[in-house]
Design a protein around this motif. Structure first.
Motif, PDB file in Angstrom:
ATOM      1  N   THR A  96       1.201  -0.873   0.490  1.00 14.41           N
ATOM      2  CA  THR A  96       0.189   0.207  -0.171  1.00 14.41           C
ATOM      3  C   THR A  96       0.790   1.280  -0.047  1.00 14.41           C
ATOM      4  O   THR A  96       2.356   1.508   0.995  1.00 14.41           O
ATOM      5  CB  THR A  96      -0.821   0.256   1.354  1.00 14.41           C
ATOM      6  N   GLY A  97       0.566   1.954  -0.487  1.00 21.79           N
ATOM      7  CA  GLY A  97       1.172   3.416  -0.615  1.00 21.79           C
ATOM      8  C   GLY A  97       0.136   4.885  -1.729  1.00 21.79           C
ATOM      9  O   GLY A  97      -0.900   4.530  -1.099  1.00 21.79           O
ATOM     10  N   TYR A  98       0.407   5.705  -2.437  1.00 20.11           N
ATOM     11  CA  TYR A  98       0.097   6.517  -2.212  1.00 20.11           C
ATOM     12  C   TYR A  98       0.890   6.956  -3.998  1.00 20.11           C
ATOM     13  O   TYR A  98       2.235   7.079  -4.318  1.00 20.11           O
ATOM     14  CB  TYR A  98      -0.156   7.654  -1.443  1.00 20.11           C
ATOM     15  N   TYR A  99       0.067   7.363  -4.883  1.00 20.78           N
ATOM     16  CA  TYR A  99       0.589   8.182  -6.365  1.00 20.78           C
ATOM     17  C   TYR A  99       0.914   9.653  -6.008  1.00 20.78           C
ATOM     18  O   TYR A  99       0.372  10.217  -5.141  1.00 20.78           O
ATOM     19  CB  TYR A  99      -0.627   7.780  -7.470  1.00 20.78           C
ATOM     20  N   VAL A 100       1.885   9.766  -7.023  1.00 24.16           N
ATOM     21  CA  VAL A 100       2.163  11.401  -6.890  1.00 24.16           C
ATOM     22  C   VAL A 100       1.410  12.229  -7.737  1.00 24.16           C
ATOM     23  O   VAL A 100       1.678  11.999  -9.903  1.00 24.16           O
ATOM     24  CB  VAL A 100       3.766  11.833  -6.735  1.00 24.16           C
ATOM     25  N   LEU A 101       0.822  12.879  -7.615  1.00 25.37           N
ATOM     26  CA  LEU A 101      -0.296  13.212  -9.203  1.00 25.37           C
ATOM     27  C   LEU A 101       0.275  14.826  -8.726  1.00 25.37           C
ATOM     28  O   LEU A 101      -0.103  15.863  -8.287  1.00 25.37           O
ATOM     29  CB  LEU A 101      -1.537  13.906  -8.800  1.00 25.37           C
ATOM     30  N   THR A 102       0.344  15.856 -10.255  1.00 22.09           N
ATOM     31  CA  THR A 102       1.163  16.969 -10.361  1.00 22.09           C
ATOM     32  C   THR A 102       0.996  17.765 -11.963  1.00 22.09           C
ATOM     33  O   THR A 102       0.081  16.320 -12.762  1.00 22.09           O
ATOM     34  CB  THR A 102       2.365  16.468 -10.917  1.00 22.09           C
ATOM     35  N   LEU A 103       0.014  18.767 -11.696  1.00 18.77           N
ATOM     36  CA  LEU A 103      -0.963  19.164 -12.421  1.00 18.77           C
ATOM     37  C   LEU A 103      -0.007  19.739 -14.045  1.00 18.77           C
ATOM     38  O   LEU A 103       1.017  20.940 -13.383  1.00 18.77           O
ATOM     39  CB  LEU A 103      -1.820  20.039 -12.128  1.00 18.77           C
ATOM     40  N   LEU A 104       0.066  18.772 -14.792  1.00 21.07           N
ATOM     41  CA  LEU A 104       0.225  20.348 -15.854  1.00 21.07           C
ATOM     42  C   LEU A 104      -0.076  20.640 -16.736  1.00 21.07           C
ATOM     43  O   LEU A 104      -1.028  20.818 -17.833  1.00 21.07           O
ATOM     44  CB  LEU A 104       0.968  18.915 -16.928  1.00 21.07           C
ATOM     45  N   HIS A 105      -0.113  22.207 -17.148  1.00 18.97           N
ATOM     46  CA  HIS A 105      -0.307  23.521 -17.776  1.00 18.97           C
ATOM     47  C   HIS A 105      -0.015  23.277 -18.615  1.00 18.97           C
ATOM     48  O   HIS A 105       0.943  23.342 -18.991  1.00 18.97           O
ATOM     49  CB  HIS A 105      -0.082  24.191 -17.139  1.00 18.97           C
ATOM     50  N   THR A 106      -1.376  23.367 -19.801  1.00 23.64           N
ATOM     51  CA  THR A 106      -0.166  23.519 -21.394  1.00 23.64           C
ATOM     52  C   THR A 106      -1.112  24.480 -22.041  1.00 23.64           C
ATOM     53  O   THR A 106      -2.100  25.276 -21.351  1.00 23.64           O
ATOM     54  CB  THR A 106      -1.652  22.166 -22.236  1.00 23.64           C
ATOM     55  N   ASP A 107       0.010  24.416 -23.304  1.00 22.40           N
ATOM     56  CA  ASP A 107      -0.659  25.690 -24.177  1.00 22.40           C
ATOM     57  C   ASP A 107      -2.038  26.338 -24.146  1.00 22.40           C
ATOM     58  O   ASP A 107      -2.659  27.216 -24.877  1.00 22.40           O
ATOM     59  CB  ASP A 107       0.111  26.025 -25.038  1.00 22.40           C
ATOM     60  N   GLU A 108      -3.129  25.535 -24.296  1.00 20.06           N
ATOM     61  CA  GLU A 108      -4.227  25.666 -24.518  1.00 20.06           C
ATOM     62  C   GLU A 108      -5.304  26.100 -23.456  1.00 20.06           C
ATOM     63  O   GLU A 108      -6.717  26.192 -23.330  1.00 20.06           O
ATOM     64  CB  GLU A 108      -4.915  23.898 -24.639  1.00 20.06           C
ATOM     65  N   GLY A 109      -4.559  25.819 -21.639  1.00 21.17           N
ATOM     66  CA  GLY A 109      -4.864  26.738 -21.205  1.00 21.17           C
ATOM     67  C   GLY A 109      -5.594  26.039 -20.152  1.00 21.17           C
ATOM     68  O   GLY A 109      -6.083  26.514 -19.132  1.00 21.17           O
ATOM     69  N   ARG A 110      -5.485  25.022 -20.483  1.00 21.53           N
ATOM     70  CA  ARG A 110      -6.125  23.752 -19.588  1.00 21.53           C
ATOM     71  C   ARG A 110      -5.139  22.865 -19.338  1.00 21.53           C
ATOM     72  O   ARG A 110      -4.534  22.572 -19.356  1.00 21.53           O
ATOM     73  CB  ARG A 110      -7.400  22.889 -20.250  1.00 21.53           C
ATOM     74  N   ALA A 111      -4.728  21.880 -17.646  1.00 20.03           N
ATOM     75  CA  ALA A 111      -4.448  21.289 -16.570  1.00 20.03           C
ATOM     76  C   ALA A 111      -4.485  20.368 -17.234  1.00 20.03           C
ATOM     77  O   ALA A 111      -5.757  19.325 -17.196  1.00 20.03           O
ATOM     78  CB  ALA A 111      -4.472  21.591 -15.788  1.00 20.03           C
ATOM     79  N   LEU A 112      -4.187  18.798 -17.328  1.00 23.43           N
ATOM     80  CA  LEU A 112      -3.849  17.795 -17.457  1.00 23.43           C
ATOM     81  C   LEU A 112      -3.119  16.917 -15.998  1.00 23.43           C
ATOM     82  O   LEU A 112      -1.563  16.874 -16.256  1.00 23.43           O
ATOM     83  CB  LEU A 112      -3.149  17.053 -18.927  1.00 23.43           C
ATOM     84  N   PRO A 113      -4.076  15.651 -15.257  1.00 19.27           N
ATOM     85  CA  PRO A 113      -3.521  15.282 -14.402  1.00 19.27           C
ATOM     86  C   PRO A 113      -2.436  15.011 -14.898  1.00 19.27           C
ATOM     87  O   PRO A 113      -2.407  13.464 -15.587  1.00 19.27           O
ATOM     88  CB  PRO A 113      -4.705  14.673 -13.794  1.00 19.27           C
ATOM     89  N   VAL A 114      -1.308  14.641 -14.168  1.00 24.04           N
ATOM     90  CA  VAL A 114      -0.395  13.195 -14.676  1.00 24.04           C
ATOM     91  C   VAL A 114       0.336  12.927 -13.571  1.00 24.04           C
ATOM     92  O   VAL A 114       0.743  13.248 -12.303  1.00 24.04           O
ATOM     93  CB  VAL A 114       0.889  14.267 -15.023  1.00 24.04           C
ATOM     94  N   VAL A 115       0.150  11.475 -13.149  1.00 21.79           N
ATOM     95  CA  VAL A 115       0.759  10.664 -12.259  1.00 21.79           C
ATOM     96  C   VAL A 115       2.240  10.151 -12.648  1.00 21.79           C
ATOM     97  O   VAL A 115       2.353   9.624 -13.779  1.00 21.79           O
ATOM     98  CB  VAL A 115      -0.176   9.551 -12.114  1.00 21.79           C
ATOM     99  N   ARG A 116       3.084  11.071 -11.734  1.00 22.69           N
ATOM    100  CA  ARG A 116       4.574  11.101 -11.914  1.00 22.69           C
ATOM    101  C   ARG A 116       5.342   9.279 -11.674  1.00 22.69           C
ATOM    102  O   ARG A 116       6.288   9.416 -12.059  1.00 22.69           O
ATOM    103  CB  ARG A 116       4.950  12.158 -12.060  1.00 22.69           C
TER     104      ARG A 116
END
Length: 288
Positions: A96-116
């Motif tokens: 058991t653990g956890y994901y590290v999720l970081t929001l990636l801002h794109t040029d379209e003005g929206r953010a994509l959740p990325v599980v690193r």
């Protein structure tokens, strides 16, 4: 002996038998078909996941909206990392653990959740590696928004600040002040020494609890067919035995037939009348 089969009661029993058997067979076959569909979907998802990893990455815009045909496809996105969240209670290889999720801002003005990546233990922001600075290009597998309570996704609320139970637009929109893609990406290679998070199969394509419920329902419907037939034969045998006993003048234990009861009453009346006559013929003690 079998004339009782023409009585209204047995007409009802026979009609129930004739209608219930094909209905149960149909329902059992339908549930079995549902189970087989899930097995085939699971096999296709497993095969597709292996082939998707070998395909060339495509731009995110070419794969949206996410559906069963695009889940797991390789995509490449360019942007800048911003806010970081931790996703607790995630299991990998039995730990058991956890994901590290970081929001990636794109040029379209929206953010994509990325599980690193994935880290063992309880969520700890101090142990989660900080995201790279500046513009980055990430490559990973496209995933659909999660549904709390399904496929091991936590559904508990009231998590500490900086944590989220599900990676979904409906959940994240309440945690970040900008627009989000209705999708997320898991990196092919874990970032900063973290373990990569494997691709999740699309919903309703795995051998999960629902699949085995379909198999269990199949067994129940076919077992009910056997139960209905068994009960019909049991009722038939009982009725035949009662009819045979009636023809032989036998009565079930503790009961009397109408003829037997009538004869018993007649004998009792005769005995009472005979006793009365004897009393009348007997001389009186006083000689009167």
């Amino acid at each position: 002996m079998y004339r009782f089969l023409l009585t209204p009661r047995w007409w009802g029993i026979n009609v129930f038998l004739v209608l219930s058997i094909p209905f149960c067979v149909f329902m059992g076959s339908w549930q079995l078909g549902r189970f087989e569909d899930r097995v085939q979907a699971h096999d296709r998802a497993t095969t597709q996941a292996a082939s998707d990893r070998r395909e060339a990455a495509r731009p995110l815009a070419d794969l949206l909206p996410v559906d069963q045909s695009t889940v797991g496809k390789q995509t490449t996105v360019t942007g800048r990392y911003d806010e970081q969240l931790l996703v607790p209670d995630r299991t990998l290889d039995g730990r058991t653990g956890y994901y590290v999720l970081t929001l990636l801002h794109t040029d379209e003005g929206r953010a994509l959740p990325v599980v690193r990546g994935w880290l063992p233990g309880t969520p700890d922001a101090s142990k989660a590696p900080a995201p790279p600075t500046g513009e980055v290009t990430v490559t990973g597998a496209l995933q659909a928004s999660e549904t709390p309570g399904n496929n091991g996704v936590g559904s508990r609320s009231g998590l500490p600040a900086g944590q989220t139970g599900a990676i979904s637009t409906a959940t994240l929109v309440n945690l970040v002040p900008y627009d989000l893609y209705d999708a997320w990406v898991t990196l092919n290679d874990g970032d900063s020494g973290m373990r990569a998070v494997p691709v999740s199969a699309p919903q309703n394509t795995g051998l999960d609890l629902k699949a085995f419920q379909n198999l269990g329902y199949t067994a129940e419907w076919f077992a009910f067919v056997g139960f209905v037939i068994f009960m019909w034969f049991r009722l038939l045998r009982r009725e035949v035995e009662l009819t045979r006993d009636a023809e032989l003048g036998l009565a079930p234990d503790g009961t009397e037939t109408a003829d037997t009861a009538g004869a018993t009453e007649a004998d009792g009346a005769a005995q009472t009348a005979g006793a009365g006559r004897e009393l009348e013929d007997r001389p009186s003690p006083t000689g009167v």
